[in-house]
Design an enzyme around this catalytic site. Structure first.
Site, short mmCIF file in Angstrom:
data_model
loop_
_atom_site.label_atom_id
_atom_site.label_comp_id
_atom_site.label_asym_id
_atom_site.label_seq_id
_atom_site.Cartn_x
_atom_site.Cartn_y
_atom_site.Cartn_z
N HIS A 84 0.83 -1.20 0.40
CA HIS A 84 0.32 0.12 -0.13
C HIS A 84 0.78 1.00 0.26
O HIS A 84 0.06 2.37 -0.63
CB HIS A 84 -1.28 -0.06 1.62
CG HIS A 84 -1.90 -0.97 0.43
ND1 HIS A 84 -2.29 -2.07 1.03
CD2 HIS A 84 -3.28 -0.89 -0.37
CE1 HIS A 84 -3.31 -3.10 0.50
NE2 HIS A 84 -3.50 -1.61 0.24
N GLU A 137 -12.24 -9.34 -5.93
CA GLU A 137 -11.01 -8.98 -5.83
C GLU A 137 -10.62 -10.77 -5.16
O GLU A 137 -9.29 -11.07 -4.81
CB GLU A 137 -10.69 -8.72 -4.16
CG GLU A 137 -10.90 -7.05 -3.71
CD GLU A 137 -10.67 -6.43 -3.06
OE1 GLU A 137 -9.54 -5.67 -2.76
OE2 GLU A 137 -11.03 -5.57 -2.27
N ASN A 152 -5.61 -5.41 -8.06
CA ASN A 152 -3.93 -6.11 -6.87
C ASN A 152 -4.66 -7.31 -6.08
O ASN A 152 -3.36 -8.16 -6.21
CB ASN A 152 -4.16 -4.83 -6.05
CG ASN A 152 -3.81 -3.67 -6.82
OD1 ASN A 152 -4.19 -4.03 -7.86
ND2 ASN A 152 -4.22 -2.19 -5.88
N ASP A 153 -5.59 -7.37 -5.42
CA ASP A 153 -6.07 -8.66 -4.28
C ASP A 153 -6.90 -9.73 -5.23
O ASP A 153 -5.71 -10.57 -5.68
CB ASP A 153 -6.59 -8.47 -3.40
CG ASP A 153 -6.13 -7.28 -2.47
OD1 ASP A 153 -4.96 -7.39 -1.58
OD2 ASP A 153 -6.94 -6.39 -1.96
N ARG A 159 1.03 -9.70 -2.21
CA ARG A 159 1.69 -8.58 -3.02
C ARG A 159 2.66 -7.57 -2.41
O ARG A 159 3.07 -6.99 -2.95
CB ARG A 159 0.75 -8.24 -3.05
CG ARG A 159 0.18 -7.71 -2.15
CD ARG A 159 -1.65 -7.02 -1.96
NE ARG A 159 -1.31 -5.56 -2.42
CZ ARG A 159 -2.63 -4.87 -2.55
NH1 ARG A 159 -4.16 -5.37 -2.60
NH2 ARG A 159 -2.78 -3.23 -3.12
N CYS A 193 -10.84 -0.89 -10.62
CA CYS A 193 -9.22 0.19 -9.90
C CYS A 193 -8.32 -0.57 -9.15
O CYS A 193 -7.85 0.40 -8.20
CB CYS A 193 -10.54 0.85 -8.36
SG CYS A 193 -11.37 -0.47 -7.71
N ARG A 210 -14.93 3.27 -0.40
CA ARG A 210 -14.86 2.11 -0.21
C ARG A 210 -14.74 2.22 1.69
O ARG A 210 -14.64 3.27 1.74
CB ARG A 210 -13.72 1.30 -0.63
CG ARG A 210 -13.60 0.33 -0.36
CD ARG A 210 -12.50 -0.87 -0.88
NE ARG A 210 -10.85 -0.06 -0.06
CZ ARG A 210 -10.04 -0.26 -0.33
NH1 ARG A 210 -9.77 -1.08 -1.45
NH2 ARG A 210 -7.96 -0.20 -0.20
N ARG A 226 -10.27 5.69 -0.91
CA ARG A 226 -8.98 4.31 0.26
C ARG A 226 -9.71 4.89 1.58
O ARG A 226 -8.85 5.81 2.11
CB ARG A 226 -7.69 4.20 0.30
CG ARG A 226 -7.31 3.32 -1.35
CD ARG A 226 -6.17 2.85 -1.58
NE ARG A 226 -5.97 1.78 -2.14
CZ ARG A 226 -5.23 1.52 -3.57
NH1 ARG A 226 -4.86 2.86 -3.83
NH2 ARG A 226 -5.41 0.82 -4.34
C1 PEP Z 1 -7.12 -3.88 -4.95
O1 PEP Z 1 -7.36 -4.69 -4.72
O2 PEP Z 1 -7.12 -4.20 -6.36
C2 PEP Z 1 -7.67 -2.84 -4.81
C3 PEP Z 1 -7.88 -1.79 -5.48
O3 PEP Z 1 -7.95 -2.08 -3.21
P1 PEP Z 1 -5.89 -2.32 -2.62
O4 PEP Z 1 -5.39 -2.11 -3.31
O5 PEP Z 1 -6.65 -1.07 -1.28
O6 PEP Z 1 -6.59 -3.35 -1.68
MG MG Z 2 -7.18 -4.97 -2.82
#
Ligand code: PEP
Ligand code: MG
Length: 757
Positions: A363, A604, A627-628, A638, A675, A506, A470
């Site tokens: 993050h 996710e 991302n997740d 990650r 996103c 979110r 976020r």
């Molecule tokens: C994701 O997981 O793609 C996402 C947008 O949320 P974060 O990166 O905050 O976990």
């Molecule tokens: Mg996420």
């Protein structure tokens, strides 16, 4: 065997520098294997040779002088194949290369094993003997095991030398590259400012003291304070614990005495180190020594040392709090950067970020991208605590840190920075143009935000909405849960700034790598644990306060959307929706004119991909958190730099999953957006628009690059590309096909400025 191995590694670990480490290795290995020669050759990339760095058994005058070119001799062969060579009589081998100064002609038996660190061969460990005999299997296994354990120590010692501008064999070096992972693209040249969390002995940077006498005095005062505390504890416990146990506190007092730990620290301060650095150094040495001991009782003393020294550190930091001086060209360096560390640097001074831990999708890296600050993550071999005050180059495109930069390299990078600025300036004219393909297919470009500063920057870049706010970012920067009122204020600012454009908020997504200091979640496996919606459904009071704050903030603006993270089943959506409805009802009962907002679900988790249809039925929109999703589909943490090369959003499994989500959502006539960071990669954006995503939400700094690429391709071209890549079987081939399309569209210059997932 294990005892011997442990003993050697322990001694080497405690060595003060590379040369002493190598001397210990050759001495102890020769003894352990009862052999006549043990030598270490290290690769000196500056002269492209393996240099004989240490030896017992070969002639002393050869040490530091004899070197073998790459591939030369048996040593070269071991290094080239990265495999051991075990010979009864070395001189019979075709690769045998006799170097007179070593006097090795009398030794016949030869066993060489490579020293490998992160896939790179650092050098070769060799044992030799006069007898014509093969070293046995046990000896070979011993040397391989030892070499594997020593590689990290040698790499660290080499890196320390490199920071000082010296190669392993003592040549002057510049431009030493420490590889990491790209966290945020861009290049920066600046001065390293090392930051560290309080009370952590491992992260104290090396710094010089200006006044040695004063520093010693200060240290002694803090030391005495801890000794007094120990005496006090000793007295307090009288009659409560056995006398024997009480004696322990006397032992602690003595451990800190002038002729023990305390003295060692003072000696180090006398060499010019500041007290905290000297204490950390001495503490680490002792802890390491105790930890490696075979006797369990003694091993446990490591904890005592750590505890005692942490107490002294506490006094040092309490009495003389470090105020970090942020220079005008600060490159912030830490073992593990946190969002709070970022937030403390005045934005205009922050040129770059380096974190030894973490990865491109941590993050903190995402935050850095939002802010457009070049960042390198996962620079695991970087001796970060020796960098303070040093000039470095940060290459956020390649994910590299370069120490001791030469004038030539500095000039090259200065030019890159100029090109970078020109590229950004060249995109300015796209701000007010619509994001549509060359054949007028419209896509919406939204932004991801966390801080208020992102909002301003986003509007300035022509963002059409916020696809992901976020909300945990303000929570992370706070010292306790922000109250409903405080949250309302924060949310109102975002909603107001963007109105009438939509803002997707979110609900709190903590857990995983996002730990609130005031709400710690200790788990063995946090990414598979209590995260996102799982936490907030278990704490409806937190969820309700947040939702009420969002709804209150939206009064009169009506541009709010609420999005639920980490959803793995329909029940979570139903429960969350019920709570949102309740919050809405409560506000209506207060006679507030609150509109019920559209609700969305984040996809996710792999489970959610397969349930998109069912989930879409329950909500108003779908948004993919790639991302997740990438982390969970590929089983790649990650945050873990070791497996970062496996983390690819271009993996066919990911593309297939995304396509499925779009089709399922469209089947339910629900808008679908993405996103995750992938949306901000200009190449990936072309594939996403071809799949049918209605909205791409990204960091503000990626927005104009993505717009530029989308405006340069036609929907047909994008769809052709998608058809092609959906037939491909691996991520690299897919990435190449995408790059080629961008090249043909004449926008390949933007490739360099995107992150390659
Ligand atoms: C994701 O997981 O793609 C996402 C947008 O949320 P974060 O990166 O905050 O976990
Ligand atoms: Mg996420």
């Amino acid at each position: 065997m294990l005892e011997q191995l442990r003993g050697i590694v322990q001694k080497v670990n405690a060595a003060k520098d590379l040369q002493s480490a190598l001397n210990i290795i050759v001495h102890r290995v020769r003894e352990a294997l009862s052999t006549q020669v043990c030598s270490v050759y290290l690769l000196d990339t500056d002269i492209n040779s393996h240099v004989l760095m240490a030896s017992e058994g070969l002639k002393e005058e050869a040490i530091g002088h004899v070197s073998l070119e790459l591939g030369e001799g048996l040593v070269g062969l071991v290094a080239k194949h990265a495999e051991p060579i075990n010979l009864q009589d070395a001189s019979n081998h075709p690769s045998y290369y006799y170097v007179e100064e070593t006097g090795e002609e009398v030794f016949h038996a030869f066993l060489g094993v490579p020293i490998i660190h992160h896939r790179a061969v650092l050098g070769v460990l060799v044992v030799q003997h006069e007898d014509r005999r093969r070293f046995d299997e046990g000896e070979e296994a011993f040397l391989i095991t030892l070499s594997a354990q020593l590689a990290g120590v040698i790499a660290h010692a080499e890196a320390t030398g490199a920071i000082e501008g010296l190669s392993p064999s003592g040549h002057k070096v510049s431009d030493t590259v420490f590889p990491g992972i790209s966290g945020s693209s861009g290049v920066a040249i600046g001065q390293a400012v090392v930051v560290f969390p309080p009370a952590d002995l491992n992260q104290i940077p090396d710094r010089h003291t200006k006044n040695i006498e004063k520093e010693i005095e200060f240290f002694n005062a803090c030391l005495n304070a801890v000794q007094d505390d120990m005496r006090e504890l000793h007295n307090q416990l009288a009659g409560q614990v056995a006398e024997e146990e009480r004696q322990l506190f006397d032992v602690y007092v003595r451990m800190l005495d002038d002729d023990a730990l305390g003295n060692e620290v003072v000696e180090r301060i006398k060499t010019g180190s500041w007290a905290q650095g000297a204490l950390a150094y001495v503490a680490k040495e002792h802890v390491r020594t105790f930890e490696m001991m075979s006797d369990e009782y003694l091993r446990e003393r490591a904890a005592d040392i750590r505890d005692l020294c942490s107490r002294v550190l506490f006094y040092l930091q309490e009495e003389d709090p470090v105020t970090t001086e942020y220079l005008d060209d600060t490159i912030l360096v830490s073992e593990e950067l946190t969002p709070a560390m970022l937030a403390e640097v005045p934005t205009e001074k922050l040129k770059g970020l380096i974190s030894a831990k973490g990865s491109g999708n941590s993050h903190v890296a995402i935050l850095a991208r939002t802010m457009g600050v070049p960042t390198v993550m996962g620079a695991v071999d970087l001796p970060f605590n020796q960098l303070d005050g040093k000039q470095i180059i940060l290459d956020g495109y390649r994910g590299e840190v370069i120490s001791n930069p030469s004038v030539q390299l500095l000039t090259r990078y200065e030019n890159t920075i100029k090109e970078q600025d020109q590229l950004v300036a060249g995109l300015e004219n796209l701000k007010d143009l619509p994001c549509e393909t060359a054949d007028n297919h419209r896509v919406h470009l939204w932004v991801n935000t966390g801080l208020m500063s992102d909002v301003m920057h986003s509007l300035d870049q022509g963002a059409e909405g916020i696809g992901l706010f976020r909300t945990e970012v303000p929570f992370l920067l706070s010292e306790r849960f922000p109250s409903e009122q405080e949250q309302t204020k924060i949310y109102r600012e975002q909603l107001e700034a963007f109105a009438p454009k939509l803002v997707t908020m979110r609900t709190l997504d903590v857990g995983g790598d996002k730990d609130l200091p005031y709400f710690p979640i200790e788990e063995e496996n946090p990414f598979l644990g209590w995260r996102g919606i799982r936490v907030t459904l278990d704490h409806p009071e937190i969820f309700m306060a947040q939702v009420r704050a969002m709804l209150r903030a939206s009064i009169g603006l009506e541009n709010l959307q609420i999005m639920l993270p980490m959803i793995s089943n329909v029940n979570e959506v139903n429960s969350a929706t019920q709570l949102i409805k309740r919050a809405h009802r409560e506000l209506l009962q207060e006679n507030l004119d609150v509109k019920y907002p559209p609700i969305g679900v984040m996809i996710e988790l792999p489970a959610a991909v397969y349930q998109t249809r069912a989930l879409a039925k329950l909500v108003d929109f779908i948004s993919v958190g790639s991302n997740d999703l990438t982390q969970y589909l590929l089983a790649v943490d990650r945050n873990n730099p070791r497996v970062a090369n496996l983390y690819s959003a271009f993996h066919p499994a990911i593309l297939n999953a995304l396509y499925q989500v779009v089709l399922q959502a469209q089947g339910q006539k629900k808008p679908v957006s993405i996103c995750g960071e992938m949306a901000g990669d200009p190449g990936a954006a072309v594939l996403l628009l071809a799949m049918g995503f209605d909205t791409l939400s990204m960091n503000a700094s990626a927005l104009l690059k993505v717009k530029s690429v989308i405006r340069s391709v036609s929907l047909d071209t994008a769809q052709d590309l998608l058809d092609q890549v959906m037939q491909m079987e691996d991520a690299q081939t897919i990435r190449s096909a995408v790059d080629l399309t961008l090249y043909n569209a004449g926008v390949d210059r933007l490739l360099r400025s995107s992150r390659t997932n």
